[in-house]
Design an enzyme around this catalytic site. Structure first.
Site, mmCIF file in Angstrom:
data_model
loop_
_atom_site.group_PDB
_atom_site.id
_atom_site.type_symbol
_atom_site.label_atom_id
_atom_site.label_comp_id
_atom_site.label_asym_id
_atom_site.label_seq_id
_atom_site.Cartn_x
_atom_site.Cartn_y
_atom_site.Cartn_z
ATOM 1 N N GLY A 46 0.821 -1.204 0.000
ATOM 2 C CA GLY A 46 0.000 0.000 0.000
ATOM 3 C C GLY A 46 0.852 1.250 0.000
ATOM 4 O O GLY A 46 2.061 1.199 0.197
ATOM 5 N N GLY A 48 0.391 5.745 0.791
ATOM 6 C CA GLY A 48 -0.472 6.828 1.245
ATOM 7 C C GLY A 48 0.342 8.065 1.534
ATOM 8 O O GLY A 48 1.496 8.178 1.113
ATOM 9 N N TYR A 50 1.737 9.010 4.194
ATOM 10 C CA TYR A 50 2.875 8.810 5.075
ATOM 11 C C TYR A 50 3.973 7.954 4.489
ATOM 12 O O TYR A 50 5.020 7.800 5.086
ATOM 13 C CB TYR A 50 2.422 8.214 6.411
ATOM 14 C CG TYR A 50 1.549 9.131 7.205
ATOM 15 C CD1 TYR A 50 2.014 10.368 7.616
ATOM 16 C CD2 TYR A 50 0.257 8.771 7.546
ATOM 17 C CE1 TYR A 50 1.216 11.222 8.345
ATOM 18 C CE2 TYR A 50 -0.556 9.631 8.285
ATOM 19 C CZ TYR A 50 -0.061 10.842 8.679
ATOM 20 O OH TYR A 50 -0.849 11.683 9.405
ATOM 21 N N GLY A 51 3.749 7.337 3.328
ATOM 22 C CA GLY A 51 4.799 6.523 2.736
ATOM 23 C C GLY A 51 4.260 5.352 1.947
ATOM 24 O O GLY A 51 3.057 5.196 1.767
ATOM 25 N N LYS A 70 8.234 -0.077 5.533
ATOM 26 C CA LYS A 70 7.602 1.207 5.224
ATOM 27 C C LYS A 70 8.686 2.231 4.924
ATOM 28 O O LYS A 70 9.586 2.437 5.740
ATOM 29 C CB LYS A 70 6.758 1.676 6.412
ATOM 30 C CG LYS A 70 6.049 2.999 6.187
ATOM 31 C CD LYS A 70 5.173 3.343 7.385
ATOM 32 C CE LYS A 70 4.335 4.571 7.159
ATOM 33 N NZ LYS A 70 3.460 4.844 8.301
ATOM 34 N N ASP A 167 -6.256 7.687 13.028
ATOM 35 C CA ASP A 167 -6.496 7.187 11.675
ATOM 36 C C ASP A 167 -7.048 5.755 11.706
ATOM 37 O O ASP A 167 -6.569 4.880 11.010
ATOM 38 C CB ASP A 167 -5.195 7.248 10.863
ATOM 39 C CG ASP A 167 -5.420 7.116 9.369
ATOM 40 O OD1 ASP A 167 -6.566 7.343 8.911
ATOM 41 O OD2 ASP A 167 -4.480 6.737 8.662
#
Length: 173
Positions: A46, A48, A50-51, A70, A167
């Site tokens: 994934g 987004g 943030y990374g 990540k 979140d």
């Protein structure tokens, strides 16, 4: 199979290059992951704000283990990004619970000059609640109770530490 459905099922191509005797570079959808050779990127999990997160094999100690990595980019571009990243790492490092993902390690940069991104290695989870909800599998009342119990157990632990998760969504559970 038509072209539209074929595009949805194709996984992104990962291009691997050797940088030096210690590091490989993986091009994942245009995002470059420069990782120690012990890690072999498998697929994108994934991305987004943030990374980007990938799954990888960790081959250290001769025992192959799957992990999630990540990549947090532009961490030092603005002091707010740096604070946000530090807060996330600090909180996850301190929380040790069965229902909270664990940080396995943070990959050290080669030098301060090259320190413009952060790689955080996590244990790899089999799936997330978003994938389960989207699947065709029927969920029984017992499944739902089990998921709710796990979520509430984790959130109770987080809240007992004085932390509010900002979140919460199925893809993060």
């Amino acid at each position: 199979m038509d072209k539209a459905s074929k595009k949805k099922t194709e996984s992104p191509k990962i291009i691997k290059k050797e940088i030096d005797e210690e590091t490989n570079s993986f091009d994942v959808n245009g995002t470059i992951f420069n990782l120690p050779k012990r890690y072999e990127v498998i697929e994108v999990l994934g991305s987004g704000a943030y990374g980007t997160v990938v799954s990888a094999h960790d081959t250290k100690k001769g025992k192959e283990q799957k992990v999630a990595i990540k990549k947090i980019e532009r961490t030092f571009e603005h002091h707010l990004y740096a604070k946000r990243t530090l807060r996330e790492i600090k909180i996850l490092r301190l929380l040790q619970h069965d229902n909270i993902i664990n940080i396995k390690t943070i990959i050290k940069p080669k030098s301060l000059k090259e320190f413009n991104e952060i790689y955080v290695v996590f244990e790899l989870m089999e799936t997330d609640l978003g994938s389960i909800i989207k699947s065709d599998q029927d969920l029984s009342l017992d499944h739902i109770r089990f998921f709710m119990y796990q979520i509430l157990r984790g959130m109770k632990y987080v809240h007992s530490a004085g932390i509010l998760h900002r979140d919460l969504k199925p893809r993060n559970l």
